[in-house]
Design an enzyme around this catalytic site. Structure first.
Site, PDB file in Angstrom:
ATOM      1  N   ARG A 220      39.261  20.146  -3.792  1.00  0.00           N
ATOM      2  CA  ARG A 220      37.908  20.628  -3.472  1.00  0.00           C
ATOM      3  C   ARG A 220      37.885  22.122  -3.726  1.00  0.00           C
ATOM      4  O   ARG A 220      38.819  22.840  -3.364  1.00  0.00           O
ATOM      5  CB  ARG A 220      37.565  20.334  -2.012  1.00  0.00           C
ATOM      6  CG  ARG A 220      36.291  21.021  -1.555  1.00  0.00           C
ATOM      7  CD  ARG A 220      35.848  20.592  -0.194  1.00  0.00           C
ATOM      8  NE  ARG A 220      35.343  19.231  -0.218  1.00  0.00           N
ATOM      9  CZ  ARG A 220      34.752  18.631   0.828  1.00  0.00           C
ATOM     10  NH1 ARG A 220      34.591  19.289   1.955  1.00  0.00           N
ATOM     11  NH2 ARG A 220      34.305  17.401   0.738  1.00  0.00           N
TER      12      ARG A 220
ATOM     13  N   LYS B  85      46.443  35.596  -4.777  1.00  0.00           N
ATOM     14  CA  LYS B  85      47.174  36.665  -5.477  1.00  0.00           C
ATOM     15  C   LYS B  85      46.720  36.786  -6.927  1.00  0.00           C
ATOM     16  O   LYS B  85      47.376  37.428  -7.737  1.00  0.00           O
ATOM     17  CB  LYS B  85      48.679  36.350  -5.463  1.00  0.00           C
ATOM     18  CG  LYS B  85      49.300  36.269  -4.091  1.00  0.00           C
ATOM     19  CD  LYS B  85      50.788  35.957  -4.249  1.00  0.00           C
ATOM     20  CE  LYS B  85      51.464  35.770  -2.911  1.00  0.00           C
ATOM     21  NZ  LYS B  85      52.853  35.298  -3.089  1.00  0.00           N
TER      22      LYS B  85
ATOM     23  N   HIS C  97      30.462  14.997  -5.888  1.00  0.00           N
ATOM     24  CA  HIS C  97      31.420  14.547  -4.865  1.00  0.00           C
ATOM     25  C   HIS C  97      31.557  13.026  -5.070  1.00  0.00           C
ATOM     26  O   HIS C  97      31.050  12.235  -4.285  1.00  0.00           O
ATOM     27  CB  HIS C  97      30.857  14.879  -3.480  1.00  0.00           C
ATOM     28  CG  HIS C  97      31.817  14.775  -2.350  1.00  0.00           C
ATOM     29  ND1 HIS C  97      33.047  14.142  -2.450  1.00  0.00           N
ATOM     30  CD2 HIS C  97      31.735  15.216  -1.063  1.00  0.00           C
ATOM     31  CE1 HIS C  97      33.659  14.208  -1.271  1.00  0.00           C
ATOM     32  NE2 HIS C  97      32.888  14.857  -0.427  1.00  0.00           N
TER      33      HIS C  97
ATOM     34  N   ARG D  45      36.727  15.173   7.008  1.00  0.00           N
ATOM     35  CA  ARG D  45      36.780  13.773   6.584  1.00  0.00           C
ATOM     36  C   ARG D  45      37.433  13.569   5.240  1.00  0.00           C
ATOM     37  O   ARG D  45      38.306  12.721   5.076  1.00  0.00           O
ATOM     38  CB  ARG D  45      35.362  13.197   6.444  1.00  0.00           C
ATOM     39  CG  ARG D  45      34.821  12.538   7.655  1.00  0.00           C
ATOM     40  CD  ARG D  45      33.332  12.745   7.646  1.00  0.00           C
ATOM     41  NE  ARG D  45      33.075  14.159   7.797  1.00  0.00           N
ATOM     42  CZ  ARG D  45      32.996  14.766   8.981  1.00  0.00           C
ATOM     43  NH1 ARG D  45      33.073  14.083  10.063  1.00  0.00           N
ATOM     44  NH2 ARG D  45      32.816  16.079   9.064  1.00  0.00           N
ATOM     45  N   THR D  46      36.965  14.312   4.251  1.00  0.00           N
ATOM     46  CA  THR D  46      37.435  14.045   2.889  1.00  0.00           C
ATOM     47  C   THR D  46      38.938  14.321   2.803  1.00  0.00           C
ATOM     48  O   THR D  46      39.712  13.502   2.313  1.00  0.00           O
ATOM     49  CB  THR D  46      36.659  14.923   1.885  1.00  0.00           C
ATOM     50  OG1 THR D  46      35.262  14.728   2.122  1.00  0.00           O
ATOM     51  CG2 THR D  46      36.978  14.544   0.463  1.00  0.00           C
TER      52      THR D  46
HETATM   53  C1  NCD Z   1      29.857  16.799   2.426  1.00  0.00           C
HETATM   54  C2  NCD Z   1      30.381  17.789   1.434  1.00  0.00           C
HETATM   55  O1  NCD Z   1      31.400  18.451   1.662  1.00  0.00           O
HETATM   56  O2  NCD Z   1      29.770  17.865   0.381  1.00  0.00           O
HETATM   57  N1  NCD Z   1      30.803  16.450   3.379  1.00  0.00           N
HETATM   58  C3  NCD Z   1      31.698  15.450   3.116  1.00  0.00           C
HETATM   59  O3  NCD Z   1      32.507  15.550   2.228  1.00  0.00           O
HETATM   60  N2  NCD Z   1      31.622  14.331   3.846  1.00  0.00           N
HETATM   61  C4  NCD Z   1      28.542  17.132   3.009  1.00  0.00           C
HETATM   62  C5  NCD Z   1      28.365  18.446   3.714  1.00  0.00           C
HETATM   63  O4  NCD Z   1      29.283  19.254   3.824  1.00  0.00           O
HETATM   64  O5  NCD Z   1      27.251  18.664   4.208  1.00  0.00           O
END
Ligand code: NCD
Length: 335
Positions: free
Chosen positions: A107, A86, A135, A57-58
């Site tokens: 991320r 590397k 997040h 999703r993100t």
């Molecule tokens: C979450 C995350 O990655 O922190 N997912 C997301 O970004 N929607 C929650 C999760 O992974 O459980």
């Protein structure tokens, strides 16, 4: 805050007026998110989308949001396909990639890594999740969803009653959401988790300082009894020393239709940042809720596009020009 050129690293950087501005811009993105209109306002701009942890999703919604504003997306996923494998430092990666991009989403499994990366970057950086820390864009889309769902029920964020359920120790989405709720009045938060997976003390302290009424519980039935929102989360197995350790907690708090009917007030909204762990031994949010109209998880995921479009538009200072560079779509749109 001044949005133009800003990094988005932590929820702590926002004031309430900033959140209102983001939500107002997010609302204005609807015709574009629904593909009724197209805009070229970010034509020529490049998003560097760097995801060093699993993400659906993100990653995809940040990419789609940028595309929907007319920009291009370059993506790196996983350490294996990046020069970090590397031995390249975050500093060098940031210096190089910020030359190829106008904004970067990142991320990374380590807390603080995205802030370190942002320090070396020559362009704005958005934190797409740094380890168990934060997040922020998820918290924004969660609150945007809460606001919309409550508005349909004649309520507002002030006065909110919410239960957060599951792995509150490692869940970065709930850490950011709790910090965000500190900006609102008369908020009641019930935290339901195994004792070992309780909300970190620092987050609890911020909430108490902000005057949030916090209740800590290990009892799901009780915790979800008098809330507007039941926000379930996944056991973050990737943050445990071993899978076996994580397995002890999987499936401890399950929400399904029978439990919902028995314990929740009618119209309690069910949320989850997703992915929900649908394996039989976990199943924190049962598929039998799929037809429950109060299950907001997919509306929540859809809202991610609006909120992320708003962040890009504000950071790149085009929020007021989106319509100027727009036209109706010419192709069939079944939405
Ligand atoms: C979450 C995350 O990655 O922190 N997912 C997301 O970004 N929607 C929650 C999760 O992974 O459980």
């Amino acid at each position: 805050m001044e949005f133009t050129g800003a990094h988005i690293l932590s929820i702590k950087q926002f004031e309430r007026a900033d959140i209102e501005r983001i939500f107002q811009v997010a609302d204005s993105m609807e015709p574009y998110a629904l593909r009724r209109r197209v805009t070229r306002v970010l034509e020529g701009a490049i998003l560097g989308n760097m995801f060093f942890e699993p993400s659906t999703r993100t990653r995809v919604s940040f990419g789609s949001a940028f595309n929907l504003l007319g920009g291009e997306v370059r993506e790196t996923t996983g350490f294996q396909s990046s020069a970090i494998a590397k031995g390249e430092s975050l500093y060098d990666t940031a210096r190089v990639l910020s030359g190829y991009s106008d904004v970067i989403c990142m991320r990374h499994p380590e807390s603080g890594s995205v802030a370190e990366f942002a320090e070396a970057s020559r362009v704005p950086v958005i934190n797409g999740g740094d380890g168990a820390n934060e997040h922020p864009s998820q918290a924004l889309l969660d609150l945007y969803t809460i606001r919309k769902e409550l508005a349909d029920r004649g309520r507002s964020i002030d006065g909110l009653r919410i239960a957060m359920i599951g792995d509150l120790k490692h869940g970065r989405t709930v850490h950011s959401l709790c910090k965000l709720l500190c900006l609102y009045q008369n908020v009641h938060v019930t935290l339901v988790s195994p004792v070992e997976l309780a909300m970190p003390e620092a987050v609890l302290e911020s909430m108490r300082e902000a005057g949030i009424d916090v209740v800590i519980s290990q009892d799901l039935a009780n915790g979800i009894g008098a809330v507007d929102i039941a926000y379930a989360t996944r056991i973050q197995e990737e943050r445990f020393a071993s899978k076996e350790e994580a397995n002890q907690y999987r499936g401890q708090f399950r929400l399904n239709q029978a439990i919902y009917t028995q314990y929740c007030e009618p119209n309690t909204v069910i949320m989850h940042p997703l992915p929900r762990d649908s394996r039989e031994d976990a199943n924190e949010l049962d598929n039998d809720l799929n037809l429950n109209p109060n299950l907001a998880i997919f509306r929540q995921a859809d809202n991610g596009v609006l909120v992320r479009m708003a962040l890009f538009a504000l950071i790149l200072n085009v929020a007021d020009q989106v319509d100027k560079y727009s036209r109706e779509v010419t192709w069939y749109n079944g939405r």
